[in-house]
Scaffold this active site. Structure first.
Site, PDB file in Angstrom:
ATOM      1  N   PRO A 626       0.805  -1.284   0.013  1.00 15.49           N
ATOM      2  CA  PRO A 626       0.088   0.106   0.058  1.00 15.49           C
ATOM      3  C   PRO A 626       0.892   1.408  -0.103  1.00 15.49           C
ATOM      4  O   PRO A 626       0.322   2.142  -0.385  1.00 15.49           O
ATOM      5  CB  PRO A 626      -0.887  -0.218   1.249  1.00 15.49           C
ATOM      6  CG  PRO A 626      -0.936  -1.648   1.699  1.00 15.49           C
ATOM      7  CD  PRO A 626       0.477  -2.204   1.088  1.00 15.49           C
ATOM      8  N   GLY A 695      -2.387  -4.505 -11.218  1.00 16.49           N
ATOM      9  CA  GLY A 695      -1.237  -3.295 -11.709  1.00 16.49           C
ATOM     10  C   GLY A 695      -2.209  -2.229 -11.897  1.00 16.49           C
ATOM     11  O   GLY A 695      -3.433  -2.111 -12.147  1.00 16.49           O
ATOM     12  N   GLU A 698      -0.464   3.158 -14.551  1.00 13.51           N
ATOM     13  CA  GLU A 698      -0.992   4.286 -15.347  1.00 13.51           C
ATOM     14  C   GLU A 698      -2.588   4.487 -14.816  1.00 13.51           C
ATOM     15  O   GLU A 698      -2.758   5.613 -15.322  1.00 13.51           O
ATOM     16  CB  GLU A 698      -0.849   3.665 -16.643  1.00 13.51           C
ATOM     17  CG  GLU A 698       0.278   3.695 -17.179  1.00 13.51           C
ATOM     18  CD  GLU A 698       0.795   2.608 -18.253  1.00 13.51           C
ATOM     19  OE1 GLU A 698       1.629   2.627 -19.239  1.00 13.51           O
ATOM     20  OE2 GLU A 698       0.166   1.441 -18.055  1.00 13.51           O
TER      21      GLU A 698
END
Length: 732
Positions: A626, A695, A698
């Site tokens: 995290p 993932g 982006e």
């Protein structure tokens, strides 16, 4: 408690803050020469003459030009200067396609001498009128074939059936990466073999491309990149700085380092292309979408042989509709080839889509969040595949609650504080989540420490750390006893670090390698008559803190280290080979999701915009760390602030040159521009994805800029469709 899921401090953090971390330009090599690249001062034309006399008098050892540079082979699929399909020759002929295209490489004993000698070169050109922007040839985009898009249903029929339609055209300007670390390469030839130290997001891509370009066997090339000072997509391909360094070293027969200048960064690693995006939406009175039509025109380089990946080709439509069409179009201009930047394509495409959704909500009198909820897609809209998992609705719920969205006054210009106009905006974030084939090696030493080796890269996101966390849990070791070795083509192969693929790929591959090593150690113990575990079923043995024990009997067992020392084994290893499960991708859509909520403050007299708070909620499956994940989200939102408010590469339209190729002219957000960013995670258990990790790199950027755009409209009542939003666009 295991290591995965804990906010562990970066394992490479101490090296970075103490200066011990060696970036590419820090690595010393005996006999090193320095190279400076000379870029073209025109954007289109031919070299007529090169006078090297003054440069030679200034101390140049070698001057490499197209007349004497090594001949390069074509590199199919991953060309010699950028994204796949681009075939521009580097120092191979006299043609000029864009400003700062390399026309000479000057090599000298020191950087200072090389710089002075490079400035002494005299080059004359036969110039031609360049095409500076897509606006010069916009009609070409509508008269030439475009790359394949997506068609579902009948968009025109869906628009005709709508109660309300919107037609929104947005323009996004060219933007550049401007990573803190400049592109750097050091090339060392030795007995026909080549070692390249490179600032790259993909040691494997560089290795394969260099071997092809120079006619070498892959085994003759080694690429190393221990640390990277920012990549963002600009260091993911084989660009000209690498090739120029290798050619210079070959000509000089000595190690050569080439570091581009800040001004050359605009030509050294791609950019976010200028684009025009038209979105047409239709909806019934209840807000349900009847049609989504998404038509884009983007710039590409003048020499492109095949269409590049398109904004519309890769930007998924996140909302349910039976009629969807995406049309990607291109205009060739005299610029370097565009590249993925911070978030490939979705970071651009969602600005227009999410702006149009807000306009549709206003036209229907529906709250912007509510219209998105009503059009939630329970399957992937373009294909009809089921989601592997989808936590988007929970992201909406948690983000709205944390932000206080229910207190939003829907009327534009209705919220004020002091002299500022206050605006609240939101956006959906959405991106493909996947993995690629890879290998990893796990090694246990006799002292009880382990190392995991993998040819992946850490581009600042925390890959070193999550490698150690995953390996520690699989091997049953404290994370402090695990280290990582990465970014070297001598290590097991792994894909490029980009496209938000790394975490899922790494977690799956390292789990396989670690499991193979743990099982190997357990089998060795049960086969060793001197071990307390001799003869016990391997399935009855567990490992904790490096200690193998019989399940339910803490007194029956031994540590890994004792097993290796007793048998005189200094180290034992195992390799894991990962291949993504094809059946999952065929049957289920793998995506990560998120929601952005933002507040802006606008000075109505000056037109200045400040983001005062931002809440981002991400659903990216299982979160390995995290702390590093939150850091990624903060960085991504900062990128979104720059995209929406400050960043633009200004083009000199007469000469097709970037007029602000520097950090003093190109305005990236600084600390004063960035508020406290509240990054939250919705974790889902996704059994269809390796280790449940999707993932998220982006995804941090996607959604941030459109949320800001929508918030500015709410604050001012002015819908700005030309990014970035600068004060002049709000002073009316």
């Amino acid at each position: 408690m295991g290591s995965v899921g804990r906010p562990i401090v970066r394992v490479d953090g101490r090296e970075k803050v103490t200066g011990a971390a060696k970036y590419t330009a820090d690595i010393g090599i005996d006999g090193l020469l320095h190279a400076v690249c000379v870029g073209a001062s025109v954007a289109k034309g031919r070299i007529e003459s090169i006078d090297t006399a003054a440069a030679e008098r200034a101390g140049a050892r070698i001057i490499v030009t197209y007349r004497d540079a090594p001949r390069l082979n074509p590199v199919p699929g991953r060309e010699v200067s950028g994204p796949a399909g681009d075939t521009i020759p580097i120092l191979q002929d006299d043609r000029i396609y864009f400003a700062e295209q390399p026309v000479a490489v000057v090599v000298a004993d020191s950087l200072e001498v090389a710089t002075h000698a490079a400035a002494s070169l005299r080059i004359s050109y036969g110039t031609e009128d360049p095409i500076a922007t897509q606006n010069d040839r916009i009609n070409e985009a509508f008269s030439t074939p475009y790359a394949p898009g997506v068609t579902v249903g009948d968009v025109e029929r869906g628009l005709a059936a709508a109660t309300v339609t919107v037609d929104c055209t947005c323009t996004l300007q060219m933007q550049h990466h401007h990573a803190m670390e400049l592109h750097a390469n050091t090339a060392v030839w030795e007995r026909g073999n080549l070692t390249v130290y490179a600032s790259t997001q993909s040691v494997g891509t560089l290795r394969a491309g260099i071997a092809q370009a120079f006619g070498l066997k892959v085994e003759q090339v080694r690429v190393i990149s221990r640390f990277l000072g920012g990549g963002f997509g600009g260091k993911i391909g084989l660009w000209w700085p690498t090739l120029a360094a290798v050619m210079a070293a070959q000509c000089a027969d000595k190690p050569v380092r080439l570091v581009v200048t800040r001004a050359q960064m605009v030509a050294a690693g791609g950019h976010r292309a200028r684009s025009r995006q038209r979105v047409r939406l239709g909806a019934l009175a209840d807000g349900s979408l009847t049609a989504v039509d998404y038509d884009t025109v983007a710039e590409t380089s003048a020499w492109y042989d095949t269409p590049p990946s398109a904004i519309t080709g890769l930007t998924p439509i996140p909302y349910r509709s039976s009629n969807i069409r995406t049309i990607p179009r291109f205009v060739r201009v005299n610029t370097p080839t565009p590249s993925p930047m911070r978030s490939p394509h979705e970071g651009q495409g969602f600005v227009a889509i999410e702006s149009a959704m807000d306009e549709l909500a206003e036209g229907l009198g529906i709250d912007p969040l509510e219209i998105r909820r009503r059009n939630y897609a329970d399957r992937e809209p373009a294909t009809g595949r089921e989601w592997s998992s989808n936590g988007l609705l929970r992201c909406y719920e948690l983000g709205a609650q944390r932000f206080g969205w229910d207190r939003r006054d829907p009327l534009p210009r209705s919220m004020r504080e002091g002299g500022d106009l206050i605006g609240w905006g939101m956006s959906t974030a959405f991106r493909f989540a996947g993995s690629r084939p890879a290998s990893a090696r796990a090694v246990l030493r006799a002292d009880g420490t382990a190392v995991v080796q993998m040819g992946t890269q850490d581009i600042g996101t925390g890959t070193y750390t999550i490698l150690c966390q995953i390996a520690a849990d699989v091997l049953g070791l404290p994370v402090e006893r695990v280290s990582a070795e990465i970014a070297d083509t001598d290590l097991p192969a792994a894909p490029a670090s980009g496209g938000s693929l790394t975490a899922q790929t790494v977690s799956a591959t390292v789990t396989l390698a670690g499991t193979a090593l743990r099982d190997k150690l357990i089998r060795s113990a049960v086969d060793d008559m001197h071990s307390p575990l001799f003869g016990i079923e391997p399935s009855d043995i567990t490992v904790t803190d490096g200690y193998m024990r019989r399940s339910g009997d803490r007194n029956k067992g031994e540590p890994y280290s004792e097993l290796l020392r007793r048998n005189g084994i200094p180290a034992i290893d195992a390799v894991g080979e990962y291949r993504p499960p094809e059946w999952v991708e065929q049957r289920r859509a793998q995506c990560a999701f998120g929601a952005d909520f933002t507040e802006v403050r606008v000075d109505p007299e000056l037109g200045t915009v400040r983001v005062s708070r931002h809440v981002k909620v991400i659903e990216a499956g299982r979160i390995i760390n995290p702390r590093t994940a939150r850091s990624q989200i903060i960085g991504g939102v900062t990128f979104g602030i720059g995209q929406a408010l400050t960043e633009i590469s200004e083009t000199d339209h007469r000469h097709a040159m970037i007029a602000n190729a520097s950090l003093w002219g190109y305005h990236v957000p600084v600390n004063a521009d960035v508020p406290d960013i509240d990054a939250l995670f919705v974790e889902v258990d996704d059994p269809h994805i390796p280790q449940g990790v999707k993932g998220l790199g982006e995804l941090g950027t996607i959604g941030a800029a459109p949320a800001i755009v929508n918030a500015v409209y709410h604050a001012t009542g002015i819908r700005v469709r030309d990014l970035p939003i600068t004060p002049d666009k709000l002073l009316r």
